[in-house]
Enzyme design. Structure first.
Site, mmCIF file in Angstrom:
data_model
loop_
_atom_site.group_PDB
_atom_site.id
_atom_site.type_symbol
_atom_site.label_atom_id
_atom_site.label_comp_id
_atom_site.label_asym_id
_atom_site.label_seq_id
_atom_site.Cartn_x
_atom_site.Cartn_y
_atom_site.Cartn_z
ATOM 1 N N LYS A 52 0.274 -1.114 -0.648
ATOM 2 C CA LYS A 52 0.020 -0.277 -0.609
ATOM 3 C C LYS A 52 1.112 1.373 -0.329
ATOM 4 O O LYS A 52 0.502 2.412 -0.420
ATOM 5 C CB LYS A 52 -1.147 -0.073 0.940
ATOM 6 C CG LYS A 52 -1.787 -1.132 1.136
ATOM 7 C CD LYS A 52 -3.094 -1.567 2.310
ATOM 8 C CE LYS A 52 -3.542 -2.245 2.701
ATOM 9 N NZ LYS A 52 -4.118 -2.723 3.646
ATOM 10 N N GLN A 96 -3.967 -1.459 10.044
ATOM 11 C CA GLN A 96 -4.673 -2.652 9.251
ATOM 12 C C GLN A 96 -5.142 -3.540 10.110
ATOM 13 O O GLN A 96 -4.724 -3.928 11.453
ATOM 14 C CB GLN A 96 -2.880 -3.194 8.600
ATOM 15 C CG GLN A 96 -2.881 -4.602 8.026
ATOM 16 C CD GLN A 96 -2.990 -4.511 6.816
ATOM 17 O OE1 GLN A 96 -3.640 -3.749 6.305
ATOM 18 N NE2 GLN A 96 -3.761 -5.549 6.260
ATOM 19 N N ASP A 119 -10.492 3.475 4.831
ATOM 20 C CA ASP A 119 -11.432 1.198 4.904
ATOM 21 C C ASP A 119 -12.467 1.659 4.916
ATOM 22 O O ASP A 119 -13.328 0.145 4.514
ATOM 23 C CB ASP A 119 -10.989 0.745 6.059
ATOM 24 C CG ASP A 119 -9.780 0.011 5.533
ATOM 25 O OD1 ASP A 119 -9.382 -0.300 4.154
ATOM 26 O OD2 ASP A 119 -8.448 -0.102 6.214
HETATM 27 N N1 GUN Z 1 -6.962 -6.983 5.927
HETATM 28 C C1 GUN Z 1 -7.416 -7.283 5.773
HETATM 29 N N2 GUN Z 1 -7.509 -6.245 4.780
HETATM 30 C C2 GUN Z 1 -7.756 -5.490 4.922
HETATM 31 C C3 GUN Z 1 -8.245 -4.167 4.364
HETATM 32 O O1 GUN Z 1 -8.776 -4.210 3.373
HETATM 33 N N3 GUN Z 1 -8.313 -2.753 5.715
HETATM 34 C C4 GUN Z 1 -7.796 -3.221 6.493
HETATM 35 N N4 GUN Z 1 -7.651 -1.977 7.288
HETATM 36 N N5 GUN Z 1 -7.034 -3.937 7.026
HETATM 37 C C5 GUN Z 1 -7.116 -5.567 6.584
#
Ligand code: GUN
Length: 282
Positions: A52, A96, A119
């Site tokens: 990311k 995350q 998110d």
């Molecule tokens: N863990 C797995 N997928 C995601 C996501 O899309 N966002 C976040 N914050 N954590 C994750």
């Protein structure tokens, strides 16, 4: 002929436009800012976060990483979020998941300012999704919609069957598809005769976390098959939740793993960071 839905190429195409938008924002004095909070040292999470951040940097988005130790307490994490909520240079905050067991995930998500919740996990944004009003939407389902759109696959009137009901994928996927006029069925681990339902799907979205769970006999010929999985099979190979080798010849279109949904998730996250940053101009 089965269409391979190439998420890597599609994400790269979308990023060209997005990079130009970021440059325009920067020219107007707004550098989009994305804060990524990683608690602990889960190796998969570390890789996701790195991908990311790399993508953000390539686009000119300022990405700030906050790494906290695995034994971080709830109050410390909430204080980190409060500081990011108050920081005008930060447009999007991503914590995350999963979080270590001593941390209450729901409380953490609730602490993120809804208008920085990149998110789309905050209840305010979930409510906006389910009332079909503008808000931030979870990146994986949004990326899937962008992939379908890129290939000209309309969902209106189609029977979409989703396997998995997580807050991150299954539920928001259902909301988005419903908002785009699909008829939606959500199936999960307690669904009796699940494959009888998957066989009715015009569009099948699979997010179970079980390697190669969907095989050819669970798929209607010509269906569009979206595989959200990132699993290791018994041989240690990276595979999806769909048995690609058997399903691809039956499907009308299918995402590969890797190179399908994954790159689109990151692309959607970047698009939403830019959307949030644009609000500073208003
Ligand atoms: N863990 C797995 N997928 C995601 C996501 O899309 N966002 C976040 N914050 N954590 C994750």
């Amino acid at each position: 002929m089965t269409t391979i839905l190439d998420g890597k190429q599609t994400a790269n195409d979308l990023m060209v436009t997005l990079k130009a938008e970021v440059a325009q924002l920067i020219a107007r004095g707004v550098t989009p800012g994305l804060a990524v909070v990683l608690v602990g040292d889960d190796p998969a999470s570390a890789i996701y976060v790195r991908n990311k951040q790399r993508r953000a940097e390539k686009l000119g988005i300022r990405s700030v990483k906050h790494t906290l130790p695995a034994d971080t307490d709830q109050a410390t994490l909430l204080a980190t979020i409060a500081a990011l909520n108050a920081d005008a240079s930060i447009d999007g905050i991503l914590v995350q998941l999963p979080l270590p067991p001593q941390i209450d995930e729901a409380a953490v998500i609730a602490a993120i300012a809804p208008d920085k919740d990149v998110d789309g996990f905050h209840a305010v944004n979930v409510g906006r999704l389910w009332t079909n009003t503008p808000g931030v939407v979870a990146s994986t389902p949004l990326g899937i919609m962008a992939l379908l759109d890129h290939y000209g696959i309309a969902v209106a009137g189609k029977h979409a069957v989703i396997v998995g009901r997580s807050n991150i994928v299954g539920r928001p996927m259902a909301g988005l598809l419903l908002n785009h006029d699909a008829t939606v069925t959500i199936t999960h681990s307690k669904t009796p005769d699940l494959f009888a339902l998957t066989r009715q799907a015009d569009l099948l979205v699979v997010a179970t976390g079980q390697p190669e769970f969907i095989t050819a006999d669970a798929v209607k010929p010509g269906a569009v098959v979206i595989d959200v999985g990132m699993d290791r099979n018994a041989a240690g190979k990276l595979v999806g939740d769909v048995d690609f080798a058997s399903v691809a010849p039956v499907a009308g279109a299918i995402t590969p793993v890797p190179g399908g949904v994954g790159p689109m998730t990151i692309a959607a996250l970047m698009m939403q960071t830019v959307t949030l940053a644009k609000r500073r101009l208003q």
